[in-house]
Design a protein around this motif. Structure first.
Motif, mmCIF file in Angstrom:
data_model
loop_
_atom_site.group_PDB
_atom_site.id
_atom_site.type_symbol
_atom_site.label_atom_id
_atom_site.label_comp_id
_atom_site.label_asym_id
_atom_site.label_seq_id
_atom_site.Cartn_x
_atom_site.Cartn_y
_atom_site.Cartn_z
ATOM 1 N N LEU A 1 0.654 -1.241 0.156
ATOM 2 C CA LEU A 1 -0.119 -0.521 0.023
ATOM 3 C C LEU A 1 0.628 1.579 -0.400
ATOM 4 O O LEU A 1 0.531 2.013 -0.087
ATOM 5 N N GLN A 2 2.279 1.416 0.957
ATOM 6 C CA GLN A 2 2.830 2.253 0.948
ATOM 7 C C GLN A 2 4.072 1.435 0.884
ATOM 8 O O GLN A 2 4.387 0.319 0.908
ATOM 9 N N TYR A 3 4.702 2.697 0.892
ATOM 10 C CA TYR A 3 6.663 1.845 1.240
ATOM 11 C C TYR A 3 6.549 1.055 2.101
ATOM 12 O O TYR A 3 7.710 -0.308 1.864
ATOM 13 N N SER A 4 6.736 1.062 2.653
ATOM 14 C CA SER A 4 6.853 0.016 3.463
ATOM 15 C C SER A 4 5.628 -0.671 4.036
ATOM 16 O O SER A 4 5.863 -0.906 5.678
ATOM 17 N N VAL A 5 4.492 -0.515 3.696
ATOM 18 C CA VAL A 5 3.031 -0.648 4.665
ATOM 19 C C VAL A 5 3.163 -1.698 3.187
ATOM 20 O O VAL A 5 2.512 -1.607 2.264
ATOM 21 N N PHE A 6 1.678 -3.415 4.082
ATOM 22 C CA PHE A 6 1.052 -3.631 3.208
ATOM 23 C C PHE A 6 0.378 -4.334 3.781
ATOM 24 O O PHE A 6 0.137 -4.290 5.074
ATOM 25 N N LEU A 7 -1.093 -4.902 2.315
ATOM 26 C CA LEU A 7 -2.188 -5.543 2.920
ATOM 27 C C LEU A 7 -2.079 -7.094 2.807
ATOM 28 O O LEU A 7 -2.173 -7.255 2.061
ATOM 29 N N LEU A 8 -2.615 -8.030 3.569
ATOM 30 C CA LEU A 8 -2.522 -8.603 3.376
ATOM 31 C C LEU A 8 -3.819 -10.044 3.680
ATOM 32 O O LEU A 8 -4.030 -9.511 4.928
ATOM 33 N N ARG A 9 -4.011 -10.350 2.784
ATOM 34 C CA ARG A 9 -6.295 -10.974 2.820
ATOM 35 C C ARG A 9 -5.036 -12.239 2.878
ATOM 36 O O ARG A 9 -5.332 -13.255 2.041
ATOM 37 N N ILE A 10 -5.218 -13.269 4.373
ATOM 38 C CA ILE A 10 -4.367 -14.711 4.500
ATOM 39 C C ILE A 10 -5.216 -15.459 5.375
ATOM 40 O O ILE A 10 -5.998 -14.641 7.084
ATOM 41 N N ARG A 11 -5.108 -16.735 5.865
ATOM 42 C CA ARG A 11 -5.907 -17.341 7.034
ATOM 43 C C ARG A 11 -4.363 -16.772 7.826
ATOM 44 O O ARG A 11 -3.347 -16.737 7.513
ATOM 45 N N PRO A 12 -5.174 -17.032 9.260
ATOM 46 C CA PRO A 12 -3.754 -16.824 10.652
ATOM 47 C C PRO A 12 -2.840 -18.020 10.826
ATOM 48 O O PRO A 12 -2.203 -17.708 10.935
ATOM 49 N N SER A 13 -3.488 -19.130 9.912
ATOM 50 C CA SER A 13 -2.333 -19.767 9.875
ATOM 51 C C SER A 13 -0.945 -19.519 8.940
ATOM 52 O O SER A 13 -0.237 -19.602 9.469
ATOM 53 N N LYS A 14 -1.243 -18.987 7.696
ATOM 54 C CA LYS A 14 -0.216 -18.423 7.155
ATOM 55 C C LYS A 14 0.147 -17.757 7.759
ATOM 56 O O LYS A 14 1.281 -17.477 7.335
ATOM 57 N N LEU A 15 -0.158 -16.304 8.350
ATOM 58 C CA LEU A 15 0.551 -15.281 9.283
ATOM 59 C C LEU A 15 1.150 -15.923 9.952
ATOM 60 O O LEU A 15 2.304 -15.478 10.089
ATOM 61 N N LEU A 16 0.874 -17.154 10.499
ATOM 62 C CA LEU A 16 1.542 -17.006 11.090
ATOM 63 C C LEU A 16 3.569 -18.036 11.174
ATOM 64 O O LEU A 16 4.562 -17.312 11.528
ATOM 65 N N LYS A 17 3.320 -18.676 9.537
ATOM 66 C CA LYS A 17 4.666 -18.385 8.938
ATOM 67 C C LYS A 17 5.417 -17.590 8.624
ATOM 68 O O LYS A 17 6.485 -17.167 8.358
ATOM 69 N N ILE A 18 4.701 -16.519 7.899
ATOM 70 C CA ILE A 18 5.254 -15.390 7.538
ATOM 71 C C ILE A 18 5.401 -14.203 8.993
ATOM 72 O O ILE A 18 7.006 -14.168 8.896
ATOM 73 N N LYS A 19 5.364 -14.425 9.960
ATOM 74 C CA LYS A 19 5.592 -14.276 10.727
ATOM 75 C C LYS A 19 7.476 -14.925 11.352
ATOM 76 O O LYS A 19 7.801 -13.913 11.925
ATOM 77 N N ALA A 20 7.031 -16.109 11.325
ATOM 78 C CA ALA A 20 8.271 -16.697 11.544
ATOM 79 C C ALA A 20 9.301 -16.228 10.064
ATOM 80 O O ALA A 20 10.481 -16.479 10.714
ATOM 81 N N SER A 21 8.647 -16.537 9.208
ATOM 82 C CA SER A 21 9.802 -15.688 8.240
ATOM 83 C C SER A 21 10.383 -14.547 8.400
ATOM 84 O O SER A 21 11.588 -14.396 8.033
ATOM 85 N N VAL A 22 10.063 -13.489 9.007
ATOM 86 C CA VAL A 22 9.837 -11.768 8.974
ATOM 87 C C VAL A 22 11.141 -12.385 10.932
ATOM 88 O O VAL A 22 12.122 -11.606 10.342
ATOM 89 N N GLU A 23 10.463 -13.251 11.205
ATOM 90 C CA GLU A 23 10.839 -12.835 11.780
ATOM 91 C C GLU A 23 12.762 -13.295 11.910
ATOM 92 O O GLU A 23 13.680 -12.821 12.798
ATOM 93 N N ASP A 24 12.870 -14.501 10.810
ATOM 94 C CA ASP A 24 14.268 -14.570 11.342
ATOM 95 C C ASP A 24 15.214 -13.892 10.684
ATOM 96 O O ASP A 24 16.335 -14.460 10.518
ATOM 97 N N GLU A 25 14.707 -12.644 9.669
ATOM 98 C CA GLU A 25 15.217 -11.730 8.434
ATOM 99 C C GLU A 25 15.552 -10.614 9.830
ATOM 100 O O GLU A 25 16.524 -9.711 9.359
ATOM 101 N N ILE A 26 15.028 -10.270 10.727
ATOM 102 C CA ILE A 26 15.070 -8.900 11.610
ATOM 103 C C ILE A 26 16.430 -8.858 12.774
ATOM 104 O O ILE A 26 16.507 -10.221 12.951
#
Length: 98
Positions: free
Chosen positions: A34-59
């Motif tokens: 939506l903006q440079y550092s802002v995203f809209l995700l339309r996903i299932r809660p289980s998918k959010l857990l996977k994305i959250k884990a991937s992001v946590e591994d990077e930061i």
């Protein structure tokens, strides 16, 4: 209904260019920028857990910040968002001269 798709707003503040690029690619592959550092995700809660884990591994949790807002089920989220100006952000491809 527990695994019904929901809308999440995710934003980041990441100091390092490499980490920022990796997180952006993760989020871009699952949602709309939506903006440079802002995203809209339309996903299932289980998918959010996977994305959250991937992001946590990077930061770097000492210097970087990720915001995740649960906007609710998709129908409600769409009605509750108000956009002023253009709705989405598009990366511009800048040629690299070597």
């Amino acid at each position: 209904m527990a695994d019904e798709q929901r809308s999440y707003l995710m934003a980041y503040d990441i100091n390092d260019d490499v980490r920022r690029s990796h997180v952006a690619k993760i989020l871009q592959s699952h949602g709309e920028r939506l903006q440079y550092s802002v995203f809209l995700l339309r996903i299932r809660p289980s998918k959010l857990l996977k994305i959250k884990a991937s992001v946590e591994d990077e930061i770097d949790s000492d210097t970087d910040s990720i915001l995740i807002c649960d906007l609710g089920i998709n129908d409600h989220a769409e009605r509750s968002m108000l956009f002023l100006g253009k709705r989405s952000y598009r990366d511009t491809m800048i040629p690299t001269i070597i």
